[in-house]
Enzyme design. Structure first.
Site, PDB file in Angstrom:
ATOM      1  CB  THR B  76      -3.178  -2.526  -1.782  1.00 53.02           C
ATOM      2  OG1 THR B  76      -2.862  -2.859  -1.065  1.00 53.02           O
ATOM      3  CG2 THR B  76      -2.036  -1.887  -2.429  1.00 53.02           C
ATOM      4  CB  THR B 249       2.937  -9.937 -18.777  1.00 55.33           C
ATOM      5  OG1 THR B 249       3.625  -8.896 -20.023  1.00 55.33           O
ATOM      6  CG2 THR B 249       3.572 -10.992 -19.173  1.00 55.33           C
ATOM      7  CB  CYS B 345       3.946   0.961  17.642  1.00 57.48           C
ATOM      8  SG  CYS B 345       5.307   1.830  18.215  1.00 57.48           S
TER       9      CYS B 345
END
Lengths: 137, 403
Positions: B76, B249, B345
């Site tokens: 992501t 880090t 859902c």
């Protein structure tokens, strides 16, 4: 995700099925939500004029294509309307159906499903037996 | 007294368990080898060396240079860095981005964010088999296109996209442009690493997103391949870690774990390169095919979603008429079987899966799907158990519905 009570109703619904020669049928739901409910009701009619108070739901069953919550709420609404007069059933709200089930927020619409099906069944009943509407109250 | 049921896991596309070998390699870095990899003292340099080794391993796997690998927190973050970083760095050259309708939400939401900021996004359709057409990419390319981002393997239906062919197309389109590497080509390979060749030159990609927890490594770590010379801005600003491309880090235990996870994959692909067979993938594919064939044969009105051949080795996605996916998931879960639903859902949205809708499935069919993904630790007996339980559960739900 679901409460124990909801899982119980979902796993062992007691009111699944069709009613042959049902007095009224109500459908509700939306394919986009993925939940569709069919409700069948059998009504004990009365010769008395006041049909809202005198006509009683003696049996009801459902068939639902939907998620766990939709199935549980379908079963619950049937449980609540059995033995009630049309007038009493008509007053039920989604909150009454969902009470005690701890529905997840995104599943609140499932409690609306049963009420919508009920409303449509009552309309169906009124249409089929239009004479009852003409009774003087 | 309640009996504790054995849990069987069929959700490898959501996340994989950590391989015990990976865990062993990581352990010292959660323990006494805790020092910051940016520290100059010898304890810090021990950590830095471990990061270096992981980076080399991953670079070898991708066939790139070590300094082209940037560690992140996961796919992501990689995808967010790509969309926001490339659009920022390339905005003077153009404002058009090409992607597909079936990307992961982190790509689609990043696109929405950029649309609000004036960028134009083309969302390519896919065929009913869940595969994008190279000719559609070609038609969508304009002089203003700065980024083309197409996932390697779809996370829901497992379809493999023609990345190498699109890479070639972009290369030929580029020869007409004066700006170097324009447009930039990115692929999200999070679901592909276990099973497919990720050689960045063969694929012709400039950017590639990888995730640690989909490949039997830990969560919270990922890697972004950035071809040298690609114009991209960082998402995280701060220290000079990762040559200023990603401040913060370094997650040493995570990075070491990801390196080790890739090492395990390399071992199996190495055997393949030496003329042997990739036994692990062969086994998984065999189990997967058995599962698909038996489901389609024994459960009437069931349908496989996504192409049968252009499909990653571990994915099964099926729709059952008259059954809603989440209720099926719940029934299977009650029997100790963990699958995932194709519909979102269960995860808070009531909209049907955007991927299945893009494949042309109706909303009811999209709601009626489940995703079964297998992996390294799936046994043949698990498949048998799943089939038996699935058959019963579908039957039960069809009794409740008006099917």
């Amino acid at each position: 995700m679901y409460s124990k009570k909801l899982m119980k109703y979902f796993k062992k619904p007691k009111n699944v099925g069709k009613i042959k020669n049902a007095d009224a049928v109500g459908e509700a739901g939306n394919p986009l939500c993925g939940d569709i409910m069919h409700m069948y009701i059998k009504i004990k009619k009365s010769t008395k004029n006041d049909w809202l108070k005198k006509h009683i739901i003696e049996d009801a069953k459902f068939e639902t294509l939907g998620c766990g919550a939709a199935i549980a709420m379908s079963d619950r609404v049937i449980e609540l309307i059995k033995g009630k007069t049309i007038g009493e059933a008509e007053k039920l709200t989604p909150d009454d159906v969902a009470k005690g089930f701890d529905l997840p927020k995104q599943k609140i619409h499932c409690s609306v499903l049963g009420i919508e099906a009920l409303k449509n069944a009552i309309i169906d009943y009124e249409c089929k037996y239009s004479d009852i509407k003409q009774d003087p109250a | 007294m309640s009996k504790i049921k054995e849990q069987i896991y069929f959700d490898y596309a959501a996340t994989t368990p950590i391989d015990p070998r990976v865990k062993r390699v990581m352990e010292p870095y959660l323990d006494d080898k805790f020092a910051n990899a940016s520290s100059v003292h010898s304890m810090g340099q021990d950590s830095a060396n471990a990061v270096l080794k992981a980076r080399d391993t991953i670079a070898g796997f991708l066939n790139c240079k070590a300094n082209e690998v940037v560690f992140t927190s996961g796919a992501t973050e990689c995808n967010n860095t790509v969309f926001k970083g490339v659009s920022e760095a390339m905005k003077e050259y153009g404002n058009h981005i090409i992607t597909t309708k079936i990307e992961h939400p982190c790509v689609l939401e990043s696109c929405k964010y950029l649309e609000k900021r004036g960028f134009k996004v083309t969302y390519l359709p896919v065929g009913s088999n869940g595969v994008v057409k190279v000719s559609d990419v070609e038609k969508a390319l304009t002089k203003k296109t700065i980024l083309v981002s197409i996932m390697y393997v779809n996370n829901e239906v497992g379809t493999i996209q023609p990345i190498a062919d699109i890479g070639k197309l972009i290369k030929s389109f580029r020869s007409l442009s004066s700006v170097p590497r324009f447009p930039i080509f990115h692929t999200d390979a999070a679901q592909a690493v276990n099973y497919l060749d990720c050689d960045v030159d063969k694929l012709g990609v400039d950017l590639m997103s990888l995730s640690g927890h989909k490949i039997y490594g830990p969560k919270g770590v990922g890697a972004l391949y950035i071809r040298k010379g690609t114009l991209i801005e960082p998402l995280m600003h701060g220290g000079r870690q990762e040559d200023g491309m990603r401040a913060g880090t370094l997650n040493t235990p995570g990075i070491v774990g990801m390196g080790s996870a890739i090492q395990e994959i390399k071992k199996t692909t190495l055997r393949q390169a030496q003329g042997g067979e990739n036994q692990e993938n062969k086994r998984i594919k065999f189990l997967r095919d058995e599962l698909i064939n038996k489901i389609l044969k024994t459960i009437p009105n069931s349908k496989l979603n996504g192409d049968k051949k252009l499909r990653v080795a571990n994915n099964v996605n099926v729709s059952f008429k008259g059954v809603e996916g989440e209720s099926l998931l719940m029934l299977l879960d009650g029997e100790g079987i963990a699958v995932s639903t194709g519909s979102a859902c269960a995860s808070g949205s009531i909209k049907p899966s955007h991927v299945l809708m893009a494949l042309g499935r109706g909303p009811l069919e999209s709601h009626g799907s489940i995703r079964i993904t297998i992996g390294r630790f799936t046994k043949e007996s698990d498949i048998k158990k799943l089939l038996a339980v699935l058959l019963k559960a579908v039957k039960r739900l069809r009794e409740i519905s008006f099917f």
